[in-house]
Design a protein around this motif. Sequence first.
Motif, PDB file in Angstrom:
ATOM      1  N   ALA A   1       0.814  -1.224   0.000  1.00  0.00           N
ATOM      2  CA  ALA A   1       0.000   0.000   0.000  1.00  0.00           C
ATOM      3  C   ALA A   1       0.842   1.265   0.000  1.00  0.00           C
ATOM      4  O   ALA A   1       0.330   2.354  -0.284  1.00  0.00           O
ATOM      5  CB  ALA A   1      -0.934   0.003   1.211  1.00  0.00           C
ATOM      6  N   SER A   2       2.140   1.145   0.313  1.00  0.00           N
ATOM      7  CA  SER A   2       3.012   2.330   0.336  1.00  0.00           C
ATOM      8  C   SER A   2       3.405   2.789  -1.062  1.00  0.00           C
ATOM      9  O   SER A   2       3.967   3.870  -1.231  1.00  0.00           O
ATOM     10  CB  SER A   2       4.271   2.036   1.147  1.00  0.00           C
ATOM     11  N   ILE A   3       3.120   1.968  -2.081  1.00  0.00           N
ATOM     12  CA  ILE A   3       3.473   2.318  -3.460  1.00  0.00           C
ATOM     13  C   ILE A   3       2.262   2.959  -4.137  1.00  0.00           C
ATOM     14  O   ILE A   3       1.232   2.316  -4.335  1.00  0.00           O
ATOM     15  CB  ILE A   3       3.929   1.085  -4.262  1.00  0.00           C
ATOM     16  N   SER A   4       2.397   4.215  -4.500  1.00  0.00           N
ATOM     17  CA  SER A   4       1.289   4.966  -5.090  1.00  0.00           C
ATOM     18  C   SER A   4       1.313   4.869  -6.614  1.00  0.00           C
ATOM     19  O   SER A   4       2.337   4.524  -7.211  1.00  0.00           O
ATOM     20  CB  SER A   4       1.393   6.436  -4.685  1.00  0.00           C
ATOM     21  N   PRO A   5       0.203   5.191  -7.272  1.00  0.00           N
ATOM     22  CA  PRO A   5       0.216   5.249  -8.740  1.00  0.00           C
ATOM     23  C   PRO A   5       1.289   6.168  -9.302  1.00  0.00           C
ATOM     24  O   PRO A   5       1.929   5.851 -10.304  1.00  0.00           O
ATOM     25  CB  PRO A   5      -1.196   5.743  -9.071  1.00  0.00           C
ATOM     26  N   ALA A   6       1.513   7.316  -8.658  1.00  0.00           N
ATOM     27  CA  ALA A   6       2.545   8.247  -9.148  1.00  0.00           C
ATOM     28  C   ALA A   6       3.915   7.582  -9.156  1.00  0.00           C
ATOM     29  O   ALA A   6       4.717   7.799 -10.077  1.00  0.00           O
ATOM     30  CB  ALA A   6       2.576   9.505  -8.281  1.00  0.00           C
ATOM     31  N   MET A   7       4.190   6.774  -8.152  1.00  0.00           N
ATOM     32  CA  MET A   7       5.477   6.066  -8.096  1.00  0.00           C
ATOM     33  C   MET A   7       5.559   4.994  -9.175  1.00  0.00           C
ATOM     34  O   MET A   7       6.629   4.760  -9.747  1.00  0.00           O
ATOM     35  CB  MET A   7       5.669   5.432  -6.715  1.00  0.00           C
ATOM     36  N   VAL A   8       4.443   4.338  -9.462  1.00  0.00           N
ATOM     37  CA  VAL A   8       4.419   3.317 -10.513  1.00  0.00           C
ATOM     38  C   VAL A   8       4.765   3.940 -11.862  1.00  0.00           C
ATOM     39  O   VAL A   8       5.592   3.411 -12.622  1.00  0.00           O
ATOM     40  CB  VAL A   8       3.045   2.617 -10.574  1.00  0.00           C
TER      41      VAL A   8
ATOM     42  N   ALA B   1       6.419   6.770 -12.390  1.00  0.00           N
ATOM     43  CA  ALA B   1       7.799   7.230 -12.359  1.00  0.00           C
ATOM     44  C   ALA B   1       8.766   6.064 -12.559  1.00  0.00           C
ATOM     45  O   ALA B   1       9.740   6.168 -13.322  1.00  0.00           O
ATOM     46  CB  ALA B   1       8.088   7.943 -11.034  1.00  0.00           C
ATOM     47  N   TYR B   2       8.503   4.955 -11.879  1.00  0.00           N
ATOM     48  CA  TYR B   2       9.345   3.769 -12.012  1.00  0.00           C
ATOM     49  C   TYR B   2       9.340   3.271 -13.460  1.00  0.00           C
ATOM     50  O   TYR B   2      10.407   2.980 -14.031  1.00  0.00           O
ATOM     51  CB  TYR B   2       8.833   2.678 -11.076  1.00  0.00           C
ATOM     52  N   ALA B   3       8.157   3.187 -14.056  1.00  0.00           N
ATOM     53  CA  ALA B   3       8.046   2.710 -15.443  1.00  0.00           C
ATOM     54  C   ALA B   3       8.819   3.618 -16.392  1.00  0.00           C
ATOM     55  O   ALA B   3       9.514   3.144 -17.299  1.00  0.00           O
ATOM     56  CB  ALA B   3       6.579   2.632 -15.850  1.00  0.00           C
TER      57      ALA B   3
ATOM     58  N   GLY C   1      14.002   4.512 -19.631  1.00  0.00           N
ATOM     59  CA  GLY C   1      14.938   5.559 -20.019  1.00  0.00           C
ATOM     60  C   GLY C   1      14.270   6.863 -20.388  1.00  0.00           C
ATOM     61  O   GLY C   1      14.823   7.661 -21.157  1.00  0.00           O
ATOM     62  N   VAL C   2      13.080   7.091 -19.833  1.00  0.00           N
ATOM     63  CA  VAL C   2      12.294   8.284 -20.153  1.00  0.00           C
ATOM     64  C   VAL C   2      12.429   9.310 -19.020  1.00  0.00           C
ATOM     65  O   VAL C   2      12.063   9.025 -17.882  1.00  0.00           O
ATOM     66  CB  VAL C   2      10.810   7.910 -20.344  1.00  0.00           C
ATOM     67  N   PRO C   3      12.963  10.508 -19.287  1.00  0.00           N
ATOM     68  CA  PRO C   3      13.059  11.542 -18.254  1.00  0.00           C
ATOM     69  C   PRO C   3      11.690  11.859 -17.659  1.00  0.00           C
ATOM     70  O   PRO C   3      10.671  11.838 -18.357  1.00  0.00           O
ATOM     71  CB  PRO C   3      13.627  12.746 -19.013  1.00  0.00           C
ATOM     72  N   TYR C   4      11.683  12.183 -16.347  1.00  0.00           N
ATOM     73  CA  TYR C   4      10.423  12.341 -15.613  1.00  0.00           C
ATOM     74  C   TYR C   4      10.395  13.677 -14.880  1.00  0.00           C
ATOM     75  O   TYR C   4      11.361  14.048 -14.196  1.00  0.00           O
ATOM     76  CB  TYR C   4      10.291  11.201 -14.599  1.00  0.00           C
ATOM     77  N   ALA C   5       9.288  14.412 -15.031  1.00  0.00           N
ATOM     78  CA  ALA C   5       9.067  15.656 -14.298  1.00  0.00           C
ATOM     79  C   ALA C   5       7.763  15.541 -13.540  1.00  0.00           C
ATOM     80  O   ALA C   5       6.737  15.138 -14.098  1.00  0.00           O
ATOM     81  CB  ALA C   5       9.026  16.844 -15.254  1.00  0.00           C
ATOM     82  N   ASN C   6       7.780  15.902 -12.269  1.00  0.00           N
ATOM     83  CA  ASN C   6       6.599  15.770 -11.420  1.00  0.00           C
ATOM     84  C   ASN C   6       5.893  17.108 -11.276  1.00  0.00           C
ATOM     85  O   ASN C   6       6.382  18.014 -10.600  1.00  0.00           O
ATOM     86  CB  ASN C   6       7.000  15.233 -10.040  1.00  0.00           C
ATOM     87  N   GLY C   7       4.729  17.245 -11.906  1.00  0.00           N
ATOM     88  CA  GLY C   7       3.963  18.477 -11.820  1.00  0.00           C
ATOM     89  C   GLY C   7       2.979  18.500 -10.670  1.00  0.00           C
ATOM     90  O   GLY C   7       2.237  19.465 -10.505  1.00  0.00           O
TER      91      GLY C   7
ATOM     92  N   ALA D   1       9.073  10.401  -8.120  1.00  0.00           N
ATOM     93  CA  ALA D   1      10.477  10.097  -8.411  1.00  0.00           C
ATOM     94  C   ALA D   1      11.434  10.691  -7.387  1.00  0.00           C
ATOM     95  O   ALA D   1      12.638  10.483  -7.485  1.00  0.00           O
ATOM     96  CB  ALA D   1      10.836  10.597  -9.801  1.00  0.00           C
ATOM     97  N   ASP D   2      10.904  11.447  -6.409  1.00  0.00           N
ATOM     98  CA  ASP D   2      11.775  12.058  -5.409  1.00  0.00           C
ATOM     99  C   ASP D   2      12.060  11.136  -4.226  1.00  0.00           C
ATOM    100  O   ASP D   2      12.816  11.519  -3.323  1.00  0.00           O
ATOM    101  CB  ASP D   2      11.181  13.381  -4.917  1.00  0.00           C
TER     102      ASP D   2
END
Length: 342
Positions: free
Chosen positions: A196-203, A205-207, A212-218, A224-225
């Motif tokens: 339950a500690s893994i959120s959709p946003a983390m999924v 970011a991990y993917a 190899g895709v750069p990630y920015a969190n709006g 990803a932090d």
Amino acid sequence: MTEARQIREANGKLGVLMPGMGAVATTLVAGVEIMKKGLAEPVGSLTQMGTIRLGKRTEDRVPKIKDFVPLSPMDGLVFGGWDAFPDDAYEAAAHAGVLEKEHLNAVHDELRAVKPFSAVFDPSYVARINATHKKEYGSLREAAEQVREDIRSFKSQHGLERAVMINCSSTEAYAQPQKSHFDLDEFEKALDRSDASISPAMVYAYAALKEGVPYANGSPSLAADIPALVDLADDAVVPVAGKDFKTGQTLMKTMIAPGLKARMLGMAGWYSTNILGNRDGEVLDDAGSLKSKEVSKLSVLESILDPEKNPELYGDIHHVVKINYYPPRGDAKEGWDNIDIF
């Protein structure tokens, strides 16, 4: 000395993949498509309108950033993403109500062509949305693999070698870093057991990082932090950036607060209130998601004013942030601020 890294040329088109294809994402897509047709100027775009000084001031060499830095041109951007609703970008933009119909109709066909993949969705992280377009999976590891396949499919469909991911999804419930967030091996084990500690946003970011895709969190959500994904990004030499777009009331704070500090004016308090009636407001009507946004907004003053170095001016600030969901307001968000200075 840090060793210089080789940066690939911006050759070919660039895929822009966005988890969350609501008001923010569709306004970006529509705006870029309108500008591609020469119907508007890229107002607010640092890369397109900003300049950079080269050499001495007296040399008067100030090219635009886009003409100096090897960035993809707007004509080379291809949009896609994921959403918890099946609406294409035209339908989603019309529902959001940010842009006028005359603007949307000018790029009707382009927006209709942007259809979202089904989303990785967990109602425990975004409680106020009744998702109708979500993935089915046996574990979060499987969910991440589905997102990775979406990325590969999108790149193949559009003939892309490069892509970036920008998180435009709704604010998730507030969370502190957990054990699974500090080590990549622990994180991947947590994916396998759907912790339950893994959120959709983390999924997402991990993917992205695995592809190899750069990630920015709006968004202000943890993504990803977390240390595990920061390590993954470092190992893969994939850039990550961002923590909330901060384009509204917080943007104003980041402009006003530095001015007050530059004049060494003290601050006793800053009271902020927001009313908004769009999906963002509906999501923030949940206490968990609201706290994530409040923490993001509250942290900005401390980072700018540096109260530890200026305790007599900023050591005891009463900083209050209120956000209220008010449906009649729609997307016309309104904010009021009261600043007490001395």
